[in-house]
Write an enzyme that holds these catalytic residues in place. Structure first.
Site, short mmCIF file in Angstrom:
data_model
loop_
_atom_site.label_atom_id
_atom_site.label_comp_id
_atom_site.label_asym_id
_atom_site.label_seq_id
_atom_site.Cartn_x
_atom_site.Cartn_y
_atom_site.Cartn_z
N ASP A 1 -17.35 -17.70 -17.38
CA ASP A 1 -18.04 -17.05 -18.50
C ASP A 1 -17.33 -15.79 -18.98
OD1 ASP A 1 -18.58 -15.70 -16.12
OD2 ASP A 1 -20.71 -16.20 -16.10
N ASP B 1 -31.84 -13.80 -10.12
CA ASP B 1 -32.91 -14.73 -10.55
C ASP B 1 -32.51 -16.19 -10.35
OD1 ASP B 1 -30.98 -15.03 -12.48
OD2 ASP B 1 -32.24 -14.42 -14.17
N HIS C 1 -29.56 -17.66 -11.28
CA HIS C 1 -28.72 -18.31 -12.29
C HIS C 1 -27.29 -18.52 -11.78
CE1 HIS C 1 -27.72 -14.06 -13.72
NE2 HIS C 1 -26.53 -14.60 -13.59
N GLU D 1 -29.03 -18.79 -17.66
CA GLU D 1 -30.26 -18.07 -17.34
C GLU D 1 -31.42 -19.05 -17.15
OE1 GLU D 1 -29.88 -15.23 -16.45
OE2 GLU D 1 -29.14 -13.80 -17.92
C1 GLP Z 1 -23.18 -12.58 -13.41
C2 GLP Z 1 -22.13 -13.68 -13.50
C3 GLP Z 1 -22.36 -14.71 -12.42
C4 GLP Z 1 -22.49 -14.05 -11.07
C5 GLP Z 1 -23.65 -13.08 -11.08
C6 GLP Z 1 -23.86 -12.38 -9.74
O1 GLP Z 1 -24.39 -12.99 -13.95
N1 GLP Z 1 -22.14 -14.30 -14.76
O2 GLP Z 1 -21.28 -15.64 -12.42
O3 GLP Z 1 -22.66 -15.01 -10.07
O4 GLP Z 1 -23.40 -12.12 -12.07
O5 GLP Z 1 -23.00 -11.29 -9.65
P1 GLP Z 1 -22.71 -10.49 -8.32
O6 GLP Z 1 -21.76 -11.33 -7.55
O7 GLP Z 1 -22.07 -9.22 -8.80
O8 GLP Z 1 -23.99 -10.29 -7.64
#
Ligand code: GLP
Length: 275
Positions: free
Chosen positions: A67, A136, A138, A143
């Site tokens: 993304d 949450d 995702h 989402e």
């Molecule tokens: C964002 C990214 C996800 C990632 C999530 C969790 O939403 N788009 O790909 O898994 O954050 O991030 P973190 O690893 O910093 O908790």
């Protein structure tokens, strides 16, 4: 789903890096699906270390990131392209043209998203998709409520995600509200998925992902439909898993089998009859 519970985040990183390295040695021109966020950072550090110390070769590897924020160019300090350059690509012998991160400044998003899907297909599909999980539940930026069959597209971020990611931007107001993300359907087409999580703030998401019902409200739960997922979580993220002891037992049995010690898994009587 295979579930591996490690004592801490560095154990998650080490185990995850080992899975990636094993694939690279078996298939030097593999296609990796990569994620951003804090979670995969330790794994990226370990892979860089393996590249430097053990000559782990990335020269033929192709990567696709999950993304990117809409509106951020590749040099923006918070863009996922920049994140990947600084935390991984700049430290490996990977061909820049083999690394793909969605373009947050594409002009025609619909056409661009279709093209991204096509590029993945033309590369032969994703061999191993690395995933973190949002608080949450995702995956990528799919989402809650995202179709479980979704493809690469624009997505509006929830308040929870904006709040979670505000730490990187300084304030929530600075966080873009839109992102390009591969879909849940795109992720499910990868040959193998490696789901990583660490820390107490991921415990609920991990329980819902692994042991909850499959629902578009927790898009990571769609991974239950995939035939080959390895979840590597630390104690804290795995705290709410009801079947934690069973997952450990499976790993112990797996290790004994791999070591050719089937006898250790047989009940006493069967073992005696064998002798
Ligand atoms: C964002 C990214 C996800 C990632 C999530 C969790 O939403 N788009 O790909 O898994 O954050 O991030 P973190 O690893 O910093 O908790």
């Amino acid at each position: 789903m295979r579930v591996i519970v490690e004592p801490d985040a560095s154990g998650v990183a080490r185990t995850a890096a080992r899975f990636v390295a094993r694939l690279l040695r078996r298939k030097p021109n593999c296609v990796l699906g990569l994620a951003t966020g804090s979670t995969p950072l330790g794994m990226y550090r370990d892979l860089i270390h393996m590249h430097r110390e053990e000559g782990l070769d990335f020269s033929r590897v192709v990567t696709f990131n999950l993304d990117e924020y809409v509106g951020l160019g590749p040099t923006h300090p918070q863009s996922y392209r920049r994140f990947m350059q600084e935390n991984l690509f700049d430290h490996l012998n990977i061909e820049p043209r083999n690394t793909h991160v969605p373009d947050g400044r594409a002009l025609d998003f619909e056409a661009y998203c279709q093209q991204y899907e096509r590029q993945i297909e033309e590369a032969g599909g994703i061999d191993l998709q690395v995933l973190g999980v949002g608080s949450d539940g995702h995956i990528a930026f799919n989402e809650p409520g995202s179709s479980l069959g979704s493809r690469t597209r624009l997505k509006t971020l929830t308040e929870e995600t904006v709040r979670d990611n505000a730490r990187f931007f300084g304030t929530a107001e600075m966080v873009p509200r839109l992102a390009i993300t591969v879909g849940v359907g795109t992720i499910l087409e990868s040959r193998q998925c490696l789901l990583l999580a660490a820390g107490p703030h991921k415990a609920r998401a991990i329980r819902d992902t692994i042991e909850g019902p499959v629902t578009a409200q927790v898009t990571a739960s769609a991974l239950q439909l995939h035939r080959d997922v390895i979840a590597v979580v630390d104690e804290e993220a795995g705290r709410l898993l009801e079947r934690r002891d069973y997952y450990r037992e499976v790993e112990r049995a797996q290790a004994l089998l791999e070591a050719g010690q089937l006898a250790a898994l047989l009940p006493d009587r069967a073992r005696r009859n064998d002798e």
